[in-house]
Design a protein around this motif. Structure first.
Motif, short mmCIF file in Angstrom:
data_model
loop_
_atom_site.label_atom_id
_atom_site.label_comp_id
_atom_site.label_asym_id
_atom_site.label_seq_id
_atom_site.Cartn_x
_atom_site.Cartn_y
_atom_site.Cartn_z
N VAL A 150 2.80 3.15 -5.51
CA VAL A 150 2.47 1.87 -4.85
C VAL A 150 1.25 1.29 -5.57
O VAL A 150 0.12 1.48 -5.13
CB VAL A 150 2.17 2.08 -3.35
N PRO A 151 1.46 0.59 -6.67
CA PRO A 151 0.33 0.11 -7.48
C PRO A 151 -0.63 -0.83 -6.74
O PRO A 151 -1.81 -0.85 -7.05
CB PRO A 151 1.00 -0.62 -8.64
N ASP A 152 -0.15 -1.57 -5.76
CA ASP A 152 -1.03 -2.51 -5.06
C ASP A 152 -1.45 -1.99 -3.68
O ASP A 152 -1.69 -2.77 -2.78
CB ASP A 152 -0.35 -3.87 -4.94
N ILE A 153 -1.59 -0.67 -3.56
CA ILE A 153 -1.98 -0.06 -2.29
C ILE A 153 -3.41 -0.51 -1.93
O ILE A 153 -4.27 -0.66 -2.81
CB ILE A 153 -1.87 1.47 -2.35
N HIS A 154 -3.63 -0.76 -0.68
CA HIS A 154 -4.96 -1.18 -0.21
C HIS A 154 -5.95 -0.02 -0.40
O HIS A 154 -5.61 1.14 -0.16
CB HIS A 154 -4.87 -1.57 1.27
N PRO A 155 -7.18 -0.31 -0.82
CA PRO A 155 -8.17 0.76 -1.04
C PRO A 155 -8.42 1.62 0.20
O PRO A 155 -8.67 2.83 0.08
CB PRO A 155 -9.44 0.01 -1.44
N LEU A 156 -8.36 1.04 1.38
CA LEU A 156 -8.56 1.81 2.60
C LEU A 156 -7.42 2.81 2.82
O LEU A 156 -7.65 3.95 3.23
CB LEU A 156 -8.69 0.87 3.80
N ALA A 157 -6.20 2.39 2.52
CA ALA A 157 -5.06 3.30 2.63
C ALA A 157 -5.18 4.43 1.61
O ALA A 157 -4.88 5.59 1.92
CB ALA A 157 -3.76 2.53 2.42
N LEU A 158 -5.64 4.11 0.42
CA LEU A 158 -5.83 5.13 -0.61
C LEU A 158 -6.91 6.12 -0.19
O LEU A 158 -6.77 7.33 -0.37
CB LEU A 158 -6.20 4.47 -1.94
N ALA A 159 -7.99 5.63 0.42
CA ALA A 159 -9.05 6.51 0.90
C ALA A 159 -8.54 7.42 2.01
O ALA A 159 -8.87 8.61 2.06
CB ALA A 159 -10.23 5.68 1.40
N GLY A 160 -7.73 6.88 2.91
CA GLY A 160 -7.16 7.70 3.97
C GLY A 160 -6.23 8.77 3.44
O GLY A 160 -6.26 9.93 3.88
N PHE A 161 -5.43 8.41 2.46
CA PHE A 161 -4.54 9.37 1.81
C PHE A 161 -5.35 10.46 1.11
O PHE A 161 -5.02 11.64 1.19
CB PHE A 161 -3.63 8.63 0.84
N GLY A 162 -6.43 10.05 0.45
CA GLY A 162 -7.30 11.02 -0.21
C GLY A 162 -7.98 11.96 0.77
O GLY A 162 -8.11 13.15 0.52
N SER A 163 -8.38 11.44 1.92
CA SER A 163 -9.00 12.28 2.95
C SER A 163 -8.02 13.31 3.47
O SER A 163 -8.35 14.48 3.64
CB SER A 163 -9.49 11.42 4.11
N ALA A 164 -6.81 12.85 3.75
CA ALA A 164 -5.78 13.76 4.25
C ALA A 164 -5.49 14.87 3.25
O ALA A 164 -5.40 16.05 3.61
CB ALA A 164 -4.50 12.99 4.57
#
Length: 98
Positions: A56-70
């Protein structure tokens, strides 16, 4: 600094903070070796969230941070369980080295 570099640094720092928080929340004696190991593992696992950018190249930075946290939280537990299963229990025992 470009946007992907900022994201890389943010994920690494977030993983390190998760690892330190998990360490401070445990009953294990805090040693430099344990802190260093957990920070490295937490940071590395959070950076795996960058793979989401491939799908998902245009993923929102907040979603990416949440995915990284998980991944940082869940991944560390999985890595520790896998290492224990493989026979590396001495590095996770309380008072390791006794």
């Amino acid at each position: 600094m470009q946007e992907y570099e900022k994201g890389f640094i943010a994920l690494a720092v977030m993983g390190a903070m998760i690892a330190l928080g998990k360490l401070l929340n445990s009953d294990e004696p805090i040693t430099l070796r344990l802190v260093t190991g957990r920070v490295i593992v937490g940071s590395g696992l959070s950076l795996i969230a960058g793979v989401a950018l491939y799908f998902v190249p245009d993923i929102h930075p907040l979603a990416l941070a949440g995915f990284g946290s998980a991944l940082g939280i869940l991944g560390q537990n999985v890595v520790e369980a896998w290492l224990r299963k493989r026979g590396f229990t001495g590095i996770f025992d309380k008072g390791a080295g006794k």
